[in-house]
Design an enzyme around this catalytic site. Structure first.
Site, mmCIF file in Angstrom:
data_model
loop_
_atom_site.group_PDB
_atom_site.id
_atom_site.type_symbol
_atom_site.label_atom_id
_atom_site.label_comp_id
_atom_site.label_asym_id
_atom_site.label_seq_id
_atom_site.Cartn_x
_atom_site.Cartn_y
_atom_site.Cartn_z
ATOM 1 N N ASP A 242 13.412 48.786 -10.198
ATOM 2 C CA ASP A 242 14.492 48.009 -10.274
ATOM 3 C C ASP A 242 14.008 46.245 -9.665
ATOM 4 O O ASP A 242 13.961 45.352 -9.927
ATOM 5 C CB ASP A 242 15.340 47.672 -10.682
ATOM 6 C CG ASP A 242 15.776 48.918 -11.982
ATOM 7 O OD1 ASP A 242 16.449 50.099 -11.063
ATOM 8 O OD2 ASP A 242 15.183 48.778 -12.584
ATOM 9 N N HIS B 233 18.543 53.677 -3.269
ATOM 10 C CA HIS B 233 18.495 54.934 -3.904
ATOM 11 C C HIS B 233 19.385 56.006 -3.627
ATOM 12 O O HIS B 233 19.109 56.237 -1.950
ATOM 13 C CB HIS B 233 16.561 54.775 -3.905
ATOM 14 C CG HIS B 233 16.432 55.486 -4.789
ATOM 15 N ND1 HIS B 233 16.665 56.212 -5.033
ATOM 16 C CD2 HIS B 233 15.947 55.209 -6.006
ATOM 17 C CE1 HIS B 233 16.124 57.205 -6.255
ATOM 18 N NE2 HIS B 233 15.806 56.556 -7.295
HETATM 19 C C1 SDX Z 1 17.641 53.060 -10.877
HETATM 20 O O1 SDX Z 1 17.756 58.383 -9.675
HETATM 21 C C2 SDX Z 1 17.013 58.164 -9.222
HETATM 22 O O2 SDX Z 1 16.087 58.332 -9.733
HETATM 23 C C3 SDX Z 1 16.886 56.339 -10.331
HETATM 24 C C4 SDX Z 1 16.147 55.617 -10.782
HETATM 25 C C5 SDX Z 1 15.476 56.392 -12.129
HETATM 26 O O3 SDX Z 1 13.913 56.253 -12.554
HETATM 27 O O4 SDX Z 1 15.894 56.648 -12.688
HETATM 28 O O5 SDX Z 1 15.051 55.531 -9.595
HETATM 29 C C6 SDX Z 1 16.351 54.318 -11.092
HETATM 30 O O6 SDX Z 1 18.740 53.960 -11.171
HETATM 31 C C7 SDX Z 1 17.236 52.333 -9.427
HETATM 32 C C8 SDX Z 1 17.958 52.111 -8.567
HETATM 33 C C9 SDX Z 1 18.248 51.252 -9.130
HETATM 34 N N1 SDX Z 1 19.944 50.263 -8.954
HETATM 35 C C10 SDX Z 1 19.775 49.276 -8.262
HETATM 36 O O7 SDX Z 1 18.731 48.500 -7.895
HETATM 37 C C11 SDX Z 1 21.924 48.950 -7.908
HETATM 38 C C12 SDX Z 1 21.463 48.748 -6.099
HETATM 39 N N2 SDX Z 1 22.097 50.021 -5.632
HETATM 40 C C13 SDX Z 1 22.986 50.739 -5.223
HETATM 41 O O8 SDX Z 1 24.116 50.103 -6.822
HETATM 42 C C14 SDX Z 1 22.873 51.990 -4.989
HETATM 43 O O9 SDX Z 1 21.677 51.716 -3.472
HETATM 44 C C15 SDX Z 1 22.122 53.120 -5.880
HETATM 45 C C16 SDX Z 1 23.722 53.291 -6.584
HETATM 46 C C17 SDX Z 1 20.970 52.857 -5.750
HETATM 47 C C18 SDX Z 1 22.473 54.184 -4.804
HETATM 48 O O10 SDX Z 1 23.583 54.678 -4.567
HETATM 49 P P1 SDX Z 1 24.448 55.866 -3.186
HETATM 50 O O11 SDX Z 1 23.084 56.203 -3.463
HETATM 51 O O12 SDX Z 1 25.315 56.408 -3.804
HETATM 52 O O13 SDX Z 1 24.573 54.939 -2.421
HETATM 53 P P2 SDX Z 1 25.986 54.867 -1.636
HETATM 54 O O14 SDX Z 1 26.404 53.726 -3.017
HETATM 55 O O15 SDX Z 1 26.553 55.686 -1.283
HETATM 56 O O16 SDX Z 1 25.134 53.837 -0.231
HETATM 57 C C19 SDX Z 1 25.589 54.259 1.285
HETATM 58 C C20 SDX Z 1 25.905 53.052 1.812
HETATM 59 C C21 SDX Z 1 26.962 51.877 1.482
HETATM 60 O O17 SDX Z 1 27.817 51.319 2.285
HETATM 61 P P3 SDX Z 1 28.613 52.202 4.146
HETATM 62 O O18 SDX Z 1 29.553 52.737 2.754
HETATM 63 O O19 SDX Z 1 27.614 53.412 3.846
HETATM 64 O O20 SDX Z 1 28.889 51.010 4.721
HETATM 65 O O21 SDX Z 1 24.263 52.063 1.602
HETATM 66 C C22 SDX Z 1 25.168 50.888 0.928
HETATM 67 C C23 SDX Z 1 26.708 51.138 0.868
HETATM 68 O O22 SDX Z 1 27.650 49.933 0.654
HETATM 69 N N3 SDX Z 1 24.783 50.257 -0.459
HETATM 70 C C24 SDX Z 1 23.624 49.394 -0.525
HETATM 71 C C25 SDX Z 1 23.718 49.179 -1.611
HETATM 72 N N4 SDX Z 1 22.954 50.504 -1.833
HETATM 73 C C26 SDX Z 1 23.913 50.751 -0.868
HETATM 74 N N5 SDX Z 1 24.712 47.922 0.007
HETATM 75 C C27 SDX Z 1 23.731 46.622 -0.515
HETATM 76 N N6 SDX Z 1 23.479 46.007 -1.197
HETATM 77 C C28 SDX Z 1 22.849 47.604 -1.735
HETATM 78 N N7 SDX Z 1 22.037 47.774 -2.959
#
Ligand code: SDX
Length: 429
Positions: free
Chosen positions: A364, A307
């Site tokens: 989710d 998140h």
């Molecule tokens: C919702 O914003 C809100 O409030 C949203 C929400 C709401 O109520 O409105 O809470 C609802 O949208 C919840 C999120 C649902 N999405 C998912 O579950 C999709 C999977 N999650 C990821 O796509 C991600 O965690 C996000 C999009 C939710 C957040 O992404 P960020 O903040 O941009 O984080 P990032 O992509 O910069 O990740 C940081 C690191 C990265 O690794 P490095 O580059 O440091 O090596 O964490 C890793 C990412 O690759 N990472 C994950 C991951 N999420 C982040 N690795 C594996 N699986 C994941 N799910």
């Protein structure tokens, strides 16, 4: 406590006020940065940027705190209802009984839609995604209430209460109609004797001469689902609603845009993606280990995990996780996907890749299993999120609309394209 922040650029320094929020969050007010220095800030994805001040919802991502108008999500999920949450988010206070009874009656009586709206559904090809349909139908709904969707701010605010009740009530009906239309089923009219969520299930699952009866208390489970999804600060879709509203667009157009933003798999579409992920693991016979390795290698994402704000367990995921057991128990059902989800969560929460990045289950992760148990088809999962998020979008639209001298949202950019060059006629290229 610092009252100002200083930015040093070359031999010049610029001082800016510090804004401090109710919960002691701090921001540097850089609204004069460009006119002072010619510089702008850069923050792709806005992870460090506050787009507004707001009184509606507070999230402390480090501590896993979520409060709506000061009330914790734990208290609200224990003691409140989705309808009461709707009132709280939109009007800022828990409703007095008289007001609440009147509002509920208005929502209850307003669930039907103009008969002509049925014709719009015939224009969608079979298997059209219900999020595409819902986004379109919310704007279409506004066409039947032109007096509430004038794009004249003063007029739209005067009619706001009615427009809010129309959207909260009818979003269910539009969603159920998308489901029924896609299956060639007759539309089921809402009943005025049913509570909000039960009425939705009635419109989804009743058949002519065979009314849906909520014998397992699924209406209560869905009501809690909607309540947990009601608002969440400046997430992608809510920021979209505010962006669209900032241009003076009416409430119907703004929430229609919010639906489109919510659809993405990184946002509201994740509840569907989680089930697809769990089914893939189930069908592969893997215990999830291979999937976790793929996520760690960057080849895939663990959907329902991570998140932008929560660097701790999403409190909504905790509540939904507990709720899943209760819903399945009330139905006398078991779902192997739940066992896979629990194993995946356990493994990830003990794996340094997830621990070091503070990746926890988000709202989710379990929600799809609950919706599946209730009988909601997967393509409708994000529509459920949209119905829940409607009051949050409406409350945020109101904040924008009521802001004195509200400015249109228009971020700047840093241009990295070609520098100036001369046009070359096609014969010389
Ligand atoms: C919702 O914003 C809100 O409030 C949203 C929400 C709401 O109520 O409105 O809470 C609802 O949208 C919840 C999120 C649902 N999405 C998912 O579950 C999709 C999977 N999650 C990821 O796509 C991600 O965690 C996000 C999009 C939710 C957040 O992404 P960020 O903040 O941009 O984080 P990032 O992509 O910069 O990740 C940081 C690191 C990265 O690794 P490095 O580059 O440091 O090596 O964490 C890793 C990412 O690759 N990472 C994950 C991951 N999420 C982040 N690795 C594996 N699986 C994941 N799910």
């Amino acid at each position: 406590m610092e009252k100002t922040a200083t930015i040093q650029i070359g031999d010049r320094s610029y001082e800016y006020p510090v804004i401090v929020g109710t919960e002691n969050e701090k921001a540097i007010d850089i609204r004069k940065l460009r006119s002072d220095s010619g510089y702008i800030s850069y923050d792709d994805g806005y992870a460090n940027t506050g787009s507004c001040t707001s009184d509606i919802t507070y999230v402390d991502g480090e501590k896993g705190i979520l409060r709506h108008r000061g009330y914790s999500i734990e208290q609200l999920s224990e003691s409140s209802s989705f309808m009461e949450m709707v009132w709280l988010l939109i009007y800022g206070e828990l409703p007095r009984k008289a007001d609440f009874d009147e509002f509920r009656e208005k929502v209850r009586r307003g669930a039907h839609v103009h008969e002509d709206l049925k014709h719009h559904y015939l224009g969608f090809p079979p298997r059209s995604h219900p999020m595409a349909i819902l986004s379109s139908m919310l704007n279409a709904l506004g066409c039947y209430y032109p007096e509430m969707a004038t794009n004249n701010r003063e007029t739209d605010l005067e009619r706001f209460d009615e427009a809010a009740a129309v959207l909260v009530s009818k979003v269910r009906t539009l969603a159920a109609m998308a489901y029924r239309n896609d299956r060639g089923l007759p539309y089921i009219y809402p009943r005025k004797d049913l509570r909000y969520s039960e009425n939705f299930l009635h419109m989804m699952f009743s058949e002519p001469y065979n009314e849906f009866t909520d014998i397992h208390g699924l209406g209560h489970a869905l009501d809690l689902f909607f309540l947990l999804h009601a608002d969440h600060e400046q997430n992608c879709s809510t920021s979209t609603v505010r962006m669209v509203a900032s241009g003076g667009a009416n409430l119907f157009a703004s929430v229609s845009a919010g639906v489109s933003a919510l659809w993405g798999p990184l946002h509201g579409g994740a509840n569907t993606a989680v089930i697809q992920m769990l089914e893939e693991i189930r069908d592969s016979g893997d215990d999830g280990t291979r999937f976790i390795e793929m996520a760690k290698s960057g080849k895939s994402l663990m959907m329902g995990f991570g998140h932008r704000v929560y660097k701790n367990y999403d409190p909504r995921a905790k509540i939904l996780g507990n709720m899943t057991d209760k819903v399945l128990a009330s139905l006398g059902k078991k779902d192997p996907l739940l066992d896979i989800a629990r194993r995946l969560e356990e493994a990830a929460l003990n794996d340094d890749y997830f621990i070091s990045r503070k990746l926890y289950p988000n709202v989710d992760f379990y929600s799809g299993i609950i919706l599946k148990a209730i009988g909601i088809p997967m393509e409708m999962f994000t529509v459920m999120f949209a119905i829940g998020r409607m009051p949050g979008w409406i409350a945020n639209w109101k904040e924008i609309a009521e802001a004195p001298k509200g400015k249109i949202h228009r971020p700047r950019q840093i241009y990295m394209g070609k520098s100036e060059r001369d046009y070359i006629p096609i014969e010389n290229r």
